[in-house]
Scaffold this motif. Structure first.
Motif, PDB file in Angstrom:
ATOM      1  N   VAL A  28     -23.603 -46.374  -3.074  1.00  0.00           N
ATOM      2  CA  VAL A  28     -22.731 -45.231  -2.376  1.00  0.00           C
ATOM      3  C   VAL A  28     -22.347 -44.362  -3.865  1.00  0.00           C
ATOM      4  O   VAL A  28     -22.329 -42.997  -3.472  1.00  0.00           O
ATOM      5  CB  VAL A  28     -21.507 -45.830  -1.915  1.00  0.00           C
ATOM      6  CG1 VAL A  28     -20.609 -44.730  -1.237  1.00  0.00           C
ATOM      7  CG2 VAL A  28     -22.119 -46.886  -0.746  1.00  0.00           C
ATOM      8  N   GLN A  29     -22.072 -44.851  -4.612  1.00  0.00           N
ATOM      9  CA  GLN A  29     -21.571 -44.124  -5.969  1.00  0.00           C
ATOM     10  C   GLN A  29     -22.920 -42.943  -6.534  1.00  0.00           C
ATOM     11  O   GLN A  29     -22.660 -41.885  -6.632  1.00  0.00           O
ATOM     12  CB  GLN A  29     -21.234 -44.971  -7.378  1.00  0.00           C
ATOM     13  CG  GLN A  29     -19.682 -45.541  -7.020  1.00  0.00           C
ATOM     14  CD  GLN A  29     -19.571 -46.260  -8.367  1.00  0.00           C
ATOM     15  OE1 GLN A  29     -20.435 -46.797  -9.156  1.00  0.00           O
ATOM     16  NE2 GLN A  29     -18.302 -46.595  -8.465  1.00  0.00           N
ATOM     17  N   LEU A  30     -24.136 -43.630  -6.508  1.00  0.00           N
ATOM     18  CA  LEU A  30     -25.172 -43.016  -6.841  1.00  0.00           C
ATOM     19  C   LEU A  30     -25.428 -41.974  -5.630  1.00  0.00           C
ATOM     20  O   LEU A  30     -25.835 -40.546  -5.976  1.00  0.00           O
ATOM     21  CB  LEU A  30     -26.664 -43.816  -6.640  1.00  0.00           C
ATOM     22  CG  LEU A  30     -26.553 -44.816  -7.807  1.00  0.00           C
ATOM     23  CD1 LEU A  30     -27.668 -45.423  -7.887  1.00  0.00           C
ATOM     24  CD2 LEU A  30     -26.729 -43.946  -9.499  1.00  0.00           C
ATOM     25  N   VAL A  31     -25.113 -42.149  -4.498  1.00  0.00           N
ATOM     26  CA  VAL A  31     -25.469 -40.836  -3.338  1.00  0.00           C
ATOM     27  C   VAL A  31     -24.388 -39.912  -3.705  1.00  0.00           C
ATOM     28  O   VAL A  31     -24.575 -38.955  -3.671  1.00  0.00           O
ATOM     29  CB  VAL A  31     -25.023 -41.817  -1.877  1.00  0.00           C
ATOM     30  CG1 VAL A  31     -24.869 -40.551  -0.849  1.00  0.00           C
ATOM     31  CG2 VAL A  31     -26.323 -42.496  -1.732  1.00  0.00           C
ATOM     32  N   ILE A  32     -23.011 -40.297  -3.852  1.00  0.00           N
ATOM     33  CA  ILE A  32     -22.048 -39.409  -3.984  1.00  0.00           C
ATOM     34  C   ILE A  32     -22.606 -38.619  -5.521  1.00  0.00           C
ATOM     35  O   ILE A  32     -22.156 -37.353  -5.222  1.00  0.00           O
ATOM     36  CB  ILE A  32     -20.605 -40.163  -4.201  1.00  0.00           C
ATOM     37  CG1 ILE A  32     -20.387 -40.801  -2.736  1.00  0.00           C
ATOM     38  CG2 ILE A  32     -19.577 -39.061  -4.619  1.00  0.00           C
ATOM     39  CD1 ILE A  32     -19.108 -41.896  -2.941  1.00  0.00           C
ATOM     40  N   VAL A  33     -22.627 -39.081  -6.551  1.00  0.00           N
ATOM     41  CA  VAL A  33     -22.936 -38.377  -7.584  1.00  0.00           C
ATOM     42  C   VAL A  33     -24.171 -37.390  -7.219  1.00  0.00           C
ATOM     43  O   VAL A  33     -24.214 -36.074  -7.418  1.00  0.00           O
ATOM     44  CB  VAL A  33     -23.284 -39.163  -8.783  1.00  0.00           C
ATOM     45  CG1 VAL A  33     -24.028 -38.496  -9.839  1.00  0.00           C
ATOM     46  CG2 VAL A  33     -22.162 -39.792  -9.266  1.00  0.00           C
ATOM     47  N   GLY A  34     -25.114 -37.749  -6.445  1.00  0.00           N
ATOM     48  CA  GLY A  34     -26.345 -36.836  -6.282  1.00  0.00           C
ATOM     49  C   GLY A  34     -25.839 -35.704  -5.438  1.00  0.00           C
ATOM     50  O   GLY A  34     -26.378 -34.558  -5.547  1.00  0.00           O
ATOM     51  N   LEU A  35     -25.069 -36.075  -4.431  1.00  0.00           N
ATOM     52  CA  LEU A  35     -24.516 -34.972  -3.596  1.00  0.00           C
ATOM     53  C   LEU A  35     -23.746 -33.923  -4.288  1.00  0.00           C
ATOM     54  O   LEU A  35     -23.499 -32.687  -4.140  1.00  0.00           O
ATOM     55  CB  LEU A  35     -23.954 -35.651  -2.508  1.00  0.00           C
ATOM     56  CG  LEU A  35     -24.496 -36.151  -1.495  1.00  0.00           C
ATOM     57  CD1 LEU A  35     -23.931 -36.972  -0.417  1.00  0.00           C
ATOM     58  CD2 LEU A  35     -25.535 -35.237  -0.569  1.00  0.00           C
ATOM     59  N   ILE A  36     -22.759 -34.349  -5.353  1.00  0.00           N
ATOM     60  CA  ILE A  36     -21.953 -33.486  -5.991  1.00  0.00           C
ATOM     61  C   ILE A  36     -22.568 -32.713  -6.947  1.00  0.00           C
ATOM     62  O   ILE A  36     -22.548 -31.584  -7.295  1.00  0.00           O
ATOM     63  CB  ILE A  36     -21.165 -34.297  -7.009  1.00  0.00           C
ATOM     64  CG1 ILE A  36     -19.909 -35.153  -6.010  1.00  0.00           C
ATOM     65  CG2 ILE A  36     -20.099 -33.618  -7.808  1.00  0.00           C
ATOM     66  CD1 ILE A  36     -19.064 -35.728  -6.714  1.00  0.00           C
ATOM     67  N   LEU A  37     -24.021 -33.421  -7.550  1.00  0.00           N
ATOM     68  CA  LEU A  37     -24.748 -32.342  -8.307  1.00  0.00           C
ATOM     69  C   LEU A  37     -25.332 -31.406  -7.594  1.00  0.00           C
ATOM     70  O   LEU A  37     -25.418 -30.036  -7.931  1.00  0.00           O
ATOM     71  CB  LEU A  37     -25.702 -33.293  -9.014  1.00  0.00           C
ATOM     72  CG  LEU A  37     -25.210 -34.242 -10.215  1.00  0.00           C
ATOM     73  CD1 LEU A  37     -26.185 -35.211 -10.749  1.00  0.00           C
ATOM     74  CD2 LEU A  37     -24.863 -33.434 -11.191  1.00  0.00           C
ATOM     75  N   ALA A  38     -25.876 -31.725  -6.210  1.00  0.00           N
ATOM     76  CA  ALA A  38     -26.450 -30.577  -5.504  1.00  0.00           C
ATOM     77  C   ALA A  38     -25.450 -29.538  -4.929  1.00  0.00           C
ATOM     78  O   ALA A  38     -25.743 -28.435  -5.074  1.00  0.00           O
ATOM     79  CB  ALA A  38     -27.029 -31.336  -3.949  1.00  0.00           C
ATOM     80  N   SER A  39     -24.161 -30.086  -4.566  1.00  0.00           N
ATOM     81  CA  SER A  39     -23.271 -29.041  -4.352  1.00  0.00           C
ATOM     82  C   SER A  39     -23.095 -28.065  -5.767  1.00  0.00           C
ATOM     83  O   SER A  39     -22.767 -26.949  -5.330  1.00  0.00           O
ATOM     84  CB  SER A  39     -21.752 -29.611  -4.215  1.00  0.00           C
ATOM     85  OG  SER A  39     -20.822 -28.772  -3.939  1.00  0.00           O
TER      86      SER A  39
END
Length: 231
Positions: A28-39
């Motif tokens: 879940v942390q990896l998913v959140i980090v990826g989404l924040i980078l995309a944002s």
């Protein structure tokens, strides 16, 4: 004091995104980090595109004014083509095709006008594609980010159910923290997707308007070249 009472006392009184992230599963942390980078990259594109489009419009305004008022077209083109100026490249494409036809002899003016029109239209399409190129990331983020966040949510809820089995306790106080961490991934996915969708629609409309402007300029250039062929 029972275990449930202890959990109730230690439960947070407000939503803390940082704590939710730190307590979440590594997936879940990896998913959140990826989404924040995309944002972050989405907002970089939005700001950069808006600034570049404003600068491009000003350059095109200056070039078109010089193009229609100066008699020495070559000097105007040479000065403007060194800059990022779509209007200059459109005019240069049409004039170059006209000169190639004129050099070979205008045996068929109708065919020459058609070739000039094709050169102008092709350059306009190329310039529109160049402007819209980076917008593809916004479209991808807007459509994919919610599902990526949902993946993180599903993974987190699966992990919560696994903890239920390990602790043999299905109390809401046991599973609520894990579910909250999982749902946080969906929230981040929407946080990345919503601005991307809005910006993509808005900026795509801007590109379409700019392409229409180039078409109008290309039509005027084609009309001017057609008059030159009649002389």
């Amino acid at each position: 004091m029972t275990v449930l009472d202890m959990l109730a006392v230690s439960a947070p009184t407000r939503l803390d995104p940082i704590e939710l992230f730190l307590d979440a599963d590594i997936v879940v942390q990896l998913v959140i980090v990826g989404l924040i980078l995309a944002s972050i990259w989405t907002w970089t594109i939005i700001i950069g595109f808006s600034m570049r489009m404003g600068r491009t419009r000003r350059n095109c305004d200056a070039f078109e004014e010089d193009f229609w008022t100066h008699e020495d077209v070559d000097s105007v083109l040479d000065a403007r083509r060194r800059k990022d100026n779509p209007s200059a490249r459109v005019a240069a494409a049409g004039i170059a095709e006209f000169r190639r036809s004129h050099k070979a002899g205008l045996k068929d003016p109708v065919a020459a006008r058609s070739r000039v029109a094709q050169a102008l239209e092709g350059q306009v399409a190329h310039e529109a594609d160049r402007q819209a190129d980076r917008l593809n990331f916004l479209a991808t983020t807007g459509s994919v980010a919610p599902f990526v966040g949902l993946f993180g949510t599903v993974w987190g809820i699966m992990n919560s159910f696994f903890q239920i089995g390990m602790q043999q306790n299905s109390s809401l106080a046991v599973v609520a923290p894990g579910i909250a961490e999982a749902l946080f991934a969906t929230a981040i996915g929407l946080f990345a997707a919503i601005p991307a969708v809005i910006a993509y629609n808005r900026l795509s409309n801007t590109v379409n308007g700019f392409e229409a402007r180039l078409h109008r300029f290309a039509d005027r250039v084609h009309a001017q070249i057609s008059r030159e062929m009649e002389v």
